[in-house]
Scaffold this active site. Structure first.
Site, short mmCIF file in Angstrom:
data_model
loop_
_atom_site.label_atom_id
_atom_site.label_comp_id
_atom_site.label_asym_id
_atom_site.label_seq_id
_atom_site.Cartn_x
_atom_site.Cartn_y
_atom_site.Cartn_z
N ASP A 1 4.35 0.66 12.17
CA ASP A 1 3.26 -0.01 11.38
C ASP A 1 3.25 -1.37 11.88
O ASP A 1 2.05 -1.98 11.68
CB ASP A 1 3.27 0.15 9.78
CG ASP A 1 3.09 1.47 9.64
OD1 ASP A 1 3.41 1.63 8.23
OD2 ASP A 1 2.75 2.41 10.47
N ARG B 1 -8.63 -0.46 4.59
CA ARG B 1 -7.76 0.58 3.76
C ARG B 1 -6.40 0.04 3.46
O ARG B 1 -5.65 0.26 2.46
CB ARG B 1 -7.61 1.65 4.92
CG ARG B 1 -8.84 2.50 5.25
CD ARG B 1 -8.60 3.75 6.01
NE ARG B 1 -7.41 4.56 5.24
CZ ARG B 1 -6.80 5.57 5.71
NH1 ARG B 1 -7.24 6.15 6.94
NH2 ARG B 1 -5.93 6.22 5.11
N LYS C 1 0.81 -1.40 -0.07
CA LYS C 1 -0.02 -0.16 -0.08
C LYS C 1 0.97 1.27 0.06
O LYS C 1 0.70 2.38 -0.62
CB LYS C 1 -0.97 -0.05 1.15
CG LYS C 1 -1.40 1.23 1.55
CD LYS C 1 -2.44 1.50 2.67
CE LYS C 1 -1.71 1.61 3.95
NZ LYS C 1 -1.37 2.94 4.34
N ASN C 2 1.80 1.18 0.81
CA ASN C 2 2.64 2.48 0.88
C ASN C 2 3.74 2.81 0.07
O ASN C 2 4.40 3.69 0.02
CB ASN C 2 3.33 2.55 2.54
CG ASN C 2 2.20 2.59 3.43
OD1 ASN C 2 0.86 3.01 3.16
ND2 ASN C 2 2.67 2.46 4.58
N ARG D 1 0.12 14.66 12.75
CA ARG D 1 0.64 14.46 11.42
C ARG D 1 0.69 15.70 10.57
O ARG D 1 0.13 15.78 9.52
CB ARG D 1 -0.25 13.34 10.83
CG ARG D 1 -0.12 12.02 11.68
CD ARG D 1 -0.54 10.83 11.03
NE ARG D 1 0.10 10.38 9.88
CZ ARG D 1 -0.18 9.31 9.30
NH1 ARG D 1 -1.45 8.60 9.50
NH2 ARG D 1 0.51 8.90 8.32
C1 EPZ Z 1 3.93 6.98 6.36
O1 EPZ Z 1 3.23 7.98 6.71
C2 EPZ Z 1 3.22 5.84 6.15
N1 EPZ Z 1 2.09 6.03 5.25
C3 EPZ Z 1 2.68 5.53 7.51
O2 EPZ Z 1 1.87 4.05 7.26
C4 EPZ Z 1 3.81 5.02 8.47
O3 EPZ Z 1 3.34 5.04 9.71
C5 EPZ Z 1 4.78 6.47 8.32
O4 EPZ Z 1 5.31 6.72 7.09
C6 EPZ Z 1 6.04 6.16 9.34
O5 EPZ Z 1 6.79 5.05 8.54
C7 EPZ Z 1 2.41 6.08 3.85
O6 EPZ Z 1 3.37 5.57 3.32
C8 EPZ Z 1 1.02 6.35 2.89
P1 EPZ Z 1 6.11 10.55 8.11
P2 EPZ Z 1 3.92 9.60 6.80
O7 EPZ Z 1 6.31 11.64 7.36
O8 EPZ Z 1 4.68 9.77 5.46
C9 EPZ Z 1 6.24 13.69 11.61
C10 EPZ Z 1 0.08 2.77 7.92
O9 EPZ Z 1 -0.33 2.22 8.83
N2 EPZ Z 1 5.97 14.61 10.61
O10 EPZ Z 1 7.38 9.49 7.99
O11 EPZ Z 1 2.91 10.42 7.03
C11 EPZ Z 1 4.81 12.91 11.78
O12 EPZ Z 1 4.02 13.56 12.23
C12 EPZ Z 1 0.44 4.14 7.91
O13 EPZ Z 1 0.21 2.34 6.66
C13 EPZ Z 1 6.12 16.01 10.66
O14 EPZ Z 1 6.33 16.39 12.01
O15 EPZ Z 1 4.98 9.38 8.03
C14 EPZ Z 1 5.54 11.51 12.54
O16 EPZ Z 1 5.49 11.97 13.78
C15 EPZ Z 1 0.31 4.83 9.09
N3 EPZ Z 1 6.15 16.99 9.89
C16 EPZ Z 1 6.91 11.33 11.88
O17 EPZ Z 1 7.28 12.86 11.57
C17 EPZ Z 1 6.01 16.56 8.43
O18 EPZ Z 1 6.06 17.29 7.52
C18 EPZ Z 1 6.85 10.38 10.79
O19 EPZ Z 1 5.80 10.79 9.90
C19 EPZ Z 1 5.90 15.01 8.24
C20 EPZ Z 1 6.24 14.23 9.19
#
Ligand code: EPZ
Length: 416
Positions: free
Chosen positions: A304, A396, A22-23, A121
């Site tokens: 995850d 999802r 998915k990701n 997020r």
């Molecule tokens: C991706 O989300 C995945 N989703 C998530 O999977 C996964 O948990 C996550 O990466 C971490 O591995 C997809 O790929 C579609 P991040 P993403 O930006 O990109 C903070 C699932 O269950 N952050 O790596 O949104 C954020 O709040 C889902 O399949 C900021 O602060 O995650 C988090 O604490 C859930 N500012 C951390 O970084 C930003 O601009 C990591 O988030 C972006 C992120």
């Protein structure tokens, strides 16, 4: 509201295949906006989030044709480069259309995603990255308005690795003028899969999978064809399903090296595993030890899989300390596991799990995608029946999970 009834006590045995990731699929589908013409993807999982992404692409003027696990996307210039609130609030990954629209058409108007069950997020890293490449960013009435005649390559350093921000900036930089360097980039396999596809389209990207990625902008990209990598989170979930029921399960069609953080921890816990490049087998066991895990960006233990691993630890011998360092609120499943008799003490970002010798089935509520998987896993071993409510979260991110588990011996039925 769909529910899933899981009858505990069956031992899972047999072989189960992993679907496409998915990701990886979501950013790959959004990357098609970078090149008009027909893109073809194979091994596309049949999931709600993929459907939502296709809806948004159609809204942006693309024609989408699905034939089983193959998707054809015909891209043409969108009438307007806007991603509406009601689409983005359903799926936060819609923000991944911003980078392609901004760099290809000079503007993108995307609703701020809002928070979700596991945390606020924000997308500040994405927006700071676009600004570093010369974009003008405004936020009005809950929408981000991003504009740039032409993005100019530069250096971007992320405070912490962000999967989405790395992917958005990879796509934006691919058509920028000059060289972009992303430092402290996310190293997830899904980022690498996206970079591989962008290079197939004619982009010039090196270093994906390491913390420093270099992108030399090109004038245009062409549509291509791609086989999406296996879903490592689904593979890990299926492996844990075999483990928690003390069965012997082989998970096929997976890239086992992407799951080393999990398999190392399972071995530490006392499980016997046979692993080759594209399959992993968990062998029968009579019991396992509690082990501590700390989630962190790849290649560390994936956030995850934290909920699913916690379900496993509720029946371990001894105590486990589970630290969640990626999201600030990813213990929503703790209360639900406690309803099944698990002994868990949640703190801010740490949960102490004291292993018990049994769980008792009860009605529980899914709160997010991976929490719903964790509750299904717990239901497989809880005595009696576990009714998982709000199972739409599961759809999802898991393709026909109940079918896959039933095929290897689970007793699961879905009903509305
Ligand atoms: C991706 O989300 C995945 N989703 C998530 O999977 C996964 O948990 C996550 O990466 C971490 O591995 C997809 O790929 C579609 P991040 P993403 O930006 O990109 C903070 C699932 O269950 N952050 O790596 O949104 C954020 O709040 C889902 O399949 C900021 O602060 O995650 C988090 O604490 C859930 N500012 C951390 O970084 C930003 O601009 C990591 O988030 C972006 C992120």
């Amino acid at each position: 509201m769909d529910k899933m009834l899981v009858k505990g006590g069956t031992v899972l045995n047999g072989e189960v295949a992993t679907s496409g990731a998915k990701n990886a699929a979501l950013p790959l589908l959004f990357s098609t906006l970078l090149a008009e013409g027909e893109h073809v993807f194979h091994n596309v999982p049949i999931l709600k989030d993929v459907e939502s992404t296709c809806e948004l692409l159609s809204y942006l003027g693309c024609d989408v044709f699905r034939d089983g696990h193959t998707l054809k996307i015909k891209v043409k210039k969108p009438a307007e480069t806007v991603a509406q609130y009601d689409v983005v609030r359903k799926m936060r990954a819609s923000t991944l259309c911003m980078g392609p629209l901004l760099t290809k058409y000079g503007s993108a108007q995307v609703s701020l995603p809002g928070g979700c069950a596991i945390g606020t997020r924000p997308i500040n890293y994405h927006l700071e990255g676009f600004k570093a490449l010369g974009a003008d960013i405004k936020i009005e009435k809950g929408y981000v308005l991003a504009e740039a005649k032409k993005l100019i390559g530069d250096t971007i350093i992320f405070e912490t690795p962000s999967v989405g921000a790395t992917e958005n900036l990879l796509m934006a930089a691919s058509l920028a003028d000059g060289e972009t360097t992303i430092e402290n980039a996310a190293k997830e396999p899904e980022v690498v899969d996206l970079a591989n596809y962008l290079n197939k389209m004619g982009a010039k990207i090196t270093g994906a999978g390491t913390s420093i990625i270099k992108i030399t902008g090109v004038n245009s990209l062409k549509p291509a064809e791609h086989h999406i990598i296996a879903d490592r989170i689904e593979a890990g979930t299926l492996l844990i399903a075999g483990a928690i029921t003390k069965g012997e399960v082989t998970v096929t069609n997976c890239n086992s090296r992407d799951l080393e953080a999990l398999t190392i921890k399972m071995k530490e816990s006392g499980f016997k595993l046979s692993i080759d490049d594209s399959s992993m087998t968990i062998h029968k066991t009579s019991g396992w030890q509690g082990v501590d895990i700390t989630t962190a960006p790849h290649p560390a233990f994936p956030t995850d899989l934290q909920a699913q691993f916690m379900a496993l630890m509720t029946l371990a011998e001894g105590t486990s300390v589970i630290s969640e360092t990626v999201f600030e609120n990813r213990f929503m499943h703790v209360q639900e596991l406690s309803r099944l008799g698990a002994d868990i003490t949640p703190k801010t970002r740490v949960a102490i799990v004291r292993g018990k010798n049994k769980l008792i089935g009860a009605p529980v509520m899914a709160t997010d995608l991976r929490a719903s998987a964790c509750l299904v896993l717990a239901g497989l071993v809880a005595e009696g029946e576990t009714l998982v409510n709000r199972i739409y979260h599961l759809d999802r991110g898991y393709e026909r999970l109940e079918e896959k588990l039933t095929k290897i011996g689970a007793n699961i039925s879905r009903f509305t």
